[in-house]
Design a protein around this motif. Structure first.
Motif, PDB file in Angstrom:
ATOM      1  N   PHE A   1      -1.135  -3.172  -3.371  1.00 54.94           N
ATOM      2  CA  PHE A   1      -0.655  -3.701  -2.101  1.00 54.94           C
ATOM      3  C   PHE A   1      -0.825  -5.214  -2.152  1.00 54.94           C
ATOM      4  CE2 PHE A   1       0.363  -3.723   2.323  1.00 54.94           C
ATOM      5  CZ  PHE A   1       0.925  -2.497   2.600  1.00 54.94           C
TER       6      PHE A   1
ATOM      7  N   HIS B   1      -2.057  -7.105  -3.949  1.00 58.22           N
ATOM      8  CA  HIS B   1      -3.178  -7.294  -4.863  1.00 58.22           C
ATOM      9  C   HIS B   1      -3.107  -6.238  -5.972  1.00 58.22           C
ATOM     10  CE1 HIS B   1      -7.867  -6.950  -5.192  1.00 58.22           C
ATOM     11  NE2 HIS B   1      -7.429  -7.905  -5.996  1.00 58.22           N
TER      12      HIS B   1
ATOM     13  N   PHE C   1       9.880   5.515  -1.230  1.00 58.94           N
ATOM     14  CA  PHE C   1       9.282   4.241  -0.832  1.00 58.94           C
ATOM     15  C   PHE C   1       9.260   4.089   0.683  1.00 58.94           C
ATOM     16  CE2 PHE C   1      12.774   1.379   0.631  1.00 58.94           C
ATOM     17  CZ  PHE C   1      13.788   2.313   0.580  1.00 58.94           C
TER      18      PHE C   1
ATOM     19  N   HIS D   1       5.342   3.368   6.109  1.00 59.24           N
ATOM     20  CA  HIS D   1       4.036   3.216   5.459  1.00 59.24           C
ATOM     21  C   HIS D   1       3.068   4.323   5.885  1.00 59.24           C
ATOM     22  CE1 HIS D   1       5.079  -0.390   3.531  1.00 59.24           C
ATOM     23  NE2 HIS D   1       4.405  -1.285   4.221  1.00 59.24           N
ATOM     24  N   ALA D   2       3.035   4.624   7.183  1.00 59.98           N
ATOM     25  CA  ALA D   2       2.102   5.645   7.669  1.00 59.98           C
ATOM     26  C   ALA D   2       2.398   6.982   7.003  1.00 59.98           C
ATOM     27  CB  ALA D   2       2.187   5.762   9.187  1.00 59.98           C
TER      28      ALA D   2
ATOM     29  N   ALA E   1       1.343   6.785   3.205  1.00 62.02           N
ATOM     30  CA  ALA E   1      -0.113   6.788   3.070  1.00 62.02           C
ATOM     31  C   ALA E   1      -0.653   8.199   3.269  1.00 62.02           C
ATOM     32  CB  ALA E   1      -0.738   5.822   4.076  1.00 62.02           C
ATOM     33  N   ASN E   2      -0.112   8.894   4.248  1.00 66.06           N
ATOM     34  CA  ASN E   2      -0.570  10.262   4.509  1.00 66.06           C
ATOM     35  C   ASN E   2      -0.116  11.235   3.427  1.00 66.06           C
ATOM     36  OD1 ASN E   2      -2.193  10.676   7.089  1.00 66.06           O
ATOM     37  ND2 ASN E   2      -0.643   9.178   7.714  1.00 66.06           N
TER      38      ASN E   2
ATOM     39  N   LEU F   1      -2.666  10.835   0.808  1.00 68.12           N
ATOM     40  CA  LEU F   1      -3.918  11.425   1.289  1.00 68.12           C
ATOM     41  C   LEU F   1      -3.897  12.942   1.112  1.00 68.12           C
ATOM     42  CD1 LEU F   1      -6.314  10.004   2.657  1.00 68.12           C
ATOM     43  CD2 LEU F   1      -5.281  10.538   4.867  1.00 68.12           C
TER      44      LEU F   1
ATOM     45  N   GLY G   1     -11.699  -5.777  -2.944  1.00 73.94           N
ATOM     46  CA  GLY G   1     -10.654  -6.560  -2.283  1.00 73.94           C
ATOM     47  C   GLY G   1      -9.681  -5.610  -1.596  1.00 73.94           C
ATOM     48  N   ILE G   2      -8.448  -6.040  -1.430  1.00 69.53           N
ATOM     49  CA  ILE G   2      -7.436  -5.180  -0.792  1.00 69.53           C
ATOM     50  C   ILE G   2      -7.078  -4.056  -1.767  1.00 69.53           C
ATOM     51  CG2 ILE G   2      -5.044  -5.119   0.000  1.00 69.53           C
ATOM     52  CD1 ILE G   2      -5.505  -7.983   1.082  1.00 69.53           C
TER      53      ILE G   2
ATOM     54  N   GLY H   1      -5.389  -1.061  -0.793  1.00 71.85           N
ATOM     55  CA  GLY H   1      -4.184  -0.307  -0.424  1.00 71.85           C
ATOM     56  C   GLY H   1      -4.413   1.189  -0.447  1.00 71.85           C
ATOM     57  N   VAL H   2      -3.642   1.851  -1.272  1.00 64.78           N
ATOM     58  CA  VAL H   2      -3.673   3.310  -1.312  1.00 64.78           C
ATOM     59  C   VAL H   2      -3.946   3.795  -2.743  1.00 64.78           C
ATOM     60  CG1 VAL H   2      -1.181   3.637  -1.708  1.00 64.78           C
ATOM     61  CG2 VAL H   2      -2.403   5.218  -0.224  1.00 64.78           C
TER      62      VAL H   2
ATOM     63  N   GLU I   1      -6.296   6.966  -3.437  1.00 63.20           N
ATOM     64  CA  GLU I   1      -5.605   8.199  -3.087  1.00 63.20           C
ATOM     65  C   GLU I   1      -4.501   8.508  -4.102  1.00 63.20           C
ATOM     66  OE1 GLU I   1      -6.328   5.694  -1.043  1.00 63.20           O
ATOM     67  OE2 GLU I   1      -7.683   6.602   0.424  1.00 63.20           O
TER      68      GLU I   1
ATOM     69  N   SER J   1      -2.205  -4.468   5.226  1.00 60.27           N
ATOM     70  CA  SER J   1      -2.873  -4.356   3.936  1.00 60.27           C
ATOM     71  C   SER J   1      -4.311  -3.872   4.092  1.00 60.27           C
ATOM     72  CB  SER J   1      -2.869  -5.720   3.242  1.00 60.27           C
ATOM     73  OG  SER J   1      -3.406  -6.709   4.096  1.00 60.27           O
TER      74      SER J   1
ATOM     75  N   GLY K   1      -0.742  -9.245   1.895  1.00 62.64           N
ATOM     76  CA  GLY K   1      -1.907  -8.891   1.083  1.00 62.64           C
ATOM     77  C   GLY K   1      -2.497 -10.071   0.348  1.00 62.64           C
TER      78      GLY K   1
ATOM     79  N   ALA L   1      -8.176 -11.027   2.764  1.00 65.52           N
ATOM     80  CA  ALA L   1      -9.337 -10.203   2.423  1.00 65.52           C
ATOM     81  C   ALA L   1     -10.622 -11.023   2.496  1.00 65.52           C
ATOM     82  CB  ALA L   1      -9.167  -9.613   1.019  1.00 65.52           C
TER      83      ALA L   1
ATOM     84  N   VAL M   1     -12.396  -4.969   5.118  1.00 66.78           N
ATOM     85  CA  VAL M   1     -11.164  -4.557   4.455  1.00 66.78           C
ATOM     86  C   VAL M   1     -11.206  -3.042   4.299  1.00 66.78           C
ATOM     87  CG1 VAL M   1      -9.704  -4.800   2.412  1.00 66.78           C
ATOM     88  CG2 VAL M   1     -11.113  -6.729   3.174  1.00 66.78           C
TER      89      VAL M   1
ATOM     90  N   VAL N   1      -5.309   1.496   3.209  1.00 72.88           N
ATOM     91  CA  VAL N   1      -4.086   1.590   4.007  1.00 72.88           C
ATOM     92  C   VAL N   1      -4.029   2.889   4.826  1.00 72.88           C
ATOM     93  CG1 VAL N   1      -1.574   1.790   3.851  1.00 72.88           C
ATOM     94  CG2 VAL N   1      -2.751  -0.070   2.674  1.00 72.88           C
ATOM     95  N   PRO N   2      -4.415   4.049   4.259  1.00 73.48           N
ATOM     96  CA  PRO N   2      -4.437   5.239   5.129  1.00 73.48           C
ATOM     97  C   PRO N   2      -5.342   5.047   6.345  1.00 73.48           C
ATOM     98  CG  PRO N   2      -4.643   5.889   2.827  1.00 73.48           C
ATOM     99  CD  PRO N   2      -4.718   4.382   2.859  1.00 73.48           C
TER     100      PRO N   2
ATOM    101  N   PHE O   1      -3.680   2.910   9.207  1.00 73.52           N
ATOM    102  CA  PHE O   1      -2.701   3.633  10.022  1.00 73.52           C
ATOM    103  C   PHE O   1      -3.324   4.793  10.786  1.00 73.52           C
ATOM    104  CE2 PHE O   1       0.060   1.249   7.205  1.00 73.52           C
ATOM    105  CZ  PHE O   1       0.976   0.766   8.134  1.00 73.52           C
TER     106      PHE O   1
ATOM    107  N   GLY P   1       8.534  -0.136   6.381  1.00 72.29           N
ATOM    108  CA  GLY P   1       7.165  -0.614   6.305  1.00 72.29           C
ATOM    109  C   GLY P   1       6.328   0.068   7.370  1.00 72.29           C
ATOM    110  N   GLY P   2       5.473  -0.702   8.029  1.00 75.98           N
ATOM    111  CA  GLY P   2       4.622  -0.117   9.059  1.00 75.98           C
ATOM    112  C   GLY P   2       5.249  -0.066  10.439  1.00 75.98           C
TER     113      GLY P   2
ATOM    114  N   GLU Q   1       5.597   3.076  13.310  1.00 70.13           N
ATOM    115  CA  GLU Q   1       4.375   3.532  13.977  1.00 70.13           C
ATOM    116  C   GLU Q   1       3.720   2.387  14.758  1.00 70.13           C
ATOM    117  OE1 GLU Q   1       5.217   4.503  10.791  1.00 70.13           O
ATOM    118  OE2 GLU Q   1       5.799   6.508  11.438  1.00 70.13           O
TER     119      GLU Q   1
END
Lengths: 272, 253
Positions: free
Chosen positions: A26, A28, A71, A104-105, A108-109, A112, A178-179, A181-182, A185, B53, B68, B73, B79, B82-83, B86, B131-132, B135
């Motif tokens: 993400f 990073h 995506f 994104h939500a 991400a799920n 997960l 750091g960042i 992201g996902v 998972e 991010s 990001g 950060a 930090v 991502v899950p 959201f 993207g986000g 939601e």
């Protein structure tokens, strides 16, 4: 236990034609060196999966490695369009690109659920948007306890996930911070994984907000110093924002793009 | 006497004024991020900025090029993954303001960032996608949108609903079960629009100095309603302009 391999060995062993491939990151820790090695090894017919396909997916798509993209946001962050992605969708160049589009939500799920060994995930999402009409993997589900209608998305269980991390120890335990992201998972959701790292060290000293992927949970680890450039690895490198801006001009024109890829990817041996 | 400024600067300043001390704000990249950080360096030092991010409480001293960037950060309170952003932070309604931009917006403040053209499979222009935003638009307590106003961006109906504003009109958000109250204001380079309390249609409520209601109507793809007590936006203060220009100079540095 993870096997420590060279990057070309890792790609040859982990990534096959027709695979569903995740390369997460993400902004990073984006695994550019691994993506370039996939292009050099000429993989085809990949289903590429990523929340934020950016330059490395633009390169894979433009070089004809992909037939499908799953995506949620495909752009050059802060700069604009991904021109190779757009050319594939708008003009089928160099190949048609099937899309499976989420938010994104939702993505991400989906990771997960994959990491949790579940067939699907539940969220409040997508309602009222035009996405469910175009994406078969977004469906309503009724809560068995309250009767509320929510949204279900299927788990992502890719053939292989590739990420870049700061470092690993000699047993293949991977440490990143750091960042993030996902990425955790995405690795745990996959059948196989390859993690490129900046360096291999004797022992991992703890970092604030670190994530460690134990060696038993991953498949291959390969050293690729600078392997996230032009993205960055916190503690090792800075984001090359200038390159993201330059990519706009490089990628706009098919011939300029192909020439750049030839000079900077195809003719380059991988680091280490 | 205020220094000369551009329409874009007026837009960003007006957007920054929507945020207050203590507001918890989910920030999109681009114009929203610039405005949110301008607010943090002027009127709202204690605004809480959340980027998708996973950076909660980011306090960058320069403008990030991407959501990001490392500076987010390094300066965040925490930090998270991502899950988690959201599922734990956005979905249950813990965020006050969703700060979004758009490629297209329509009279009911629905947002399109997916495709231009009515055939999704064969679009005229393929945009980055959701993207986000879907939601964010659904679950933040309210939404602030910032984008430049032209007949191509302000359309009667968006080609694709990526994120819901008011759907097809009054009652739609409740019918859809969206927990947030939806777009409160849309800030443009001509003025400020708000949904009419009865019809939910975006209506011009303020024009920036130097712009007129006629200018805004000409830049809108539907017959834009104008509030009976149309205001004029306060011009940028010297401080707002100075901070904004210093921030812009740091973008992506």
């Amino acid at each position: 236990m993870a096997e420590i391999v060279s990057l070309p060995e890792g790609i040859a062993a982990a990534v096959h034609d027709g695979d569903t491939l995740v390369m997460e990151g993400f902004t990073h820790l984006i695994p550019f060196a691994a993506g370039h090695e996939i292009i050099r090894q000429g993989r085809r017919d990949l289903t590429l999966v990523r929340m934020t396909p950016d330059l490395v997916y633009d390169q894979l798509i433009g070089m004809g490695c992909a037939s499908k993209l799953i995506f949620s946001w495909g752009g050059n962050p802060g700069v604009g369009s991904l021109h190779r992605f757009r050319d594939a969708v708008e003009n089928a160049w160099p190949l048609p690109l099937e899309l499976e589009e989420h938010s994104h939500a939702g993505m991400a799920n989906r990771y997960l659920a994959g990491a949790s060994g579940l067939p699907f995930a539940v969220l409040r999402g997508y309602v009222g948007t035009d996405l469910p009409a175009q994406t078969d993997t977004i469906r309503p589900i009724t809560c068995p306890f309250t009767g509320e209608v929510l949204t279900a998305v299927p788990a992502l269980s890719p053939d292989v996930t590739i990420i870049h991390a700061q470092r690993a120890d000699r047993k293949g335990n991977v440490q990143m911070w750091g960042i993030l992201g996902v990425q955790k998972e995405a690795v745990l959701a996959a059948k196989r994984s390859l993690i490129t790292v900046e360096e291999i060290v004797d022992s991992l000293d703890h970092k604030p907000q670190e994530v460690v992927l134990p060696s038993f949970a991953t498949t291959y680890v390969a050293v690729a110093p600078g392997g996230s450039h032009p993205s960055y690895a916190q503690g090792y490198s800075l984001r090359d924002n200038g390159f993201y801006t330059e990519w706009d001009a490089i990628s706009k024109d098919r011939d300029t793009f192909l020439r750049w890829m030839d000079e900077n990817v195809m003719r380059r041996a991988p680091a280490a | 006497m205020t220094a000369a400024y551009t329409a874009d600067e007026m837009m960003t300043v007006a957007a920054a004024r929507q945020l207050h001390n203590g507001t918890v704000c989910f920030v999109g990249i681009g114009l929203p991020s610039t405005a949110a950080n301008l607010a943090r360096f002027t009127r709202a030092p204690d605004v809480v900025l959340i980027y998708e991010s996973g950076t909660l409480g980011a306090k960058p001293d320069r403008l990030p090029l991407s959501i990001g960037d490392g500076i987010l950060a390094e300066t965040a309170d925490v930090v998270v993954s991502v899950p988690e952003v959201f599922n734990y932070w956005l979905q249950p309604g813990r965020i006050d303001v969703g700060f979004l931009s758009a490629a297209q917006i329509d009279r009911y403040a629905n947002i399109n960032t997916t495709v231009i053209g009515t055939d999704y499979r064969n679009p005229k222009v393929r945009l980055p996608g959701a993207g986000g935003a879907p939601e964010i638009a659904a679950s933040c307590r309210e939404v602030v949108v910032v984008l430049r106003q032209t007949p191509r961006t302000f359309v009667d109906r968006v080609d694709f609903i990526t994120s819901v504003g008011f759907g097809r009109g009054p009652g739609d958000r409740r019918r859809l079960g969206l927990s947030g109250s939806g777009p409160r204001v849309v800030i443009t380079d001509f003025g400020i629009l708000s949904p009419d309390p009865e019809t939910c249609e975006l209506t011009l409520v303020s024009v920036h100095p130097g712009s007129t209601a006629e200018d805004a109507r000409a830049a809108t793809g539907w017959p834009l309603g104008v509030s009976t007590d149309l205001a004029t936006t306060d011009p940028p203060t010297d401080e707002e302009l100075d901070v904004l220009r210093r921030l812009e100079a740091t973008k992506g540095a």
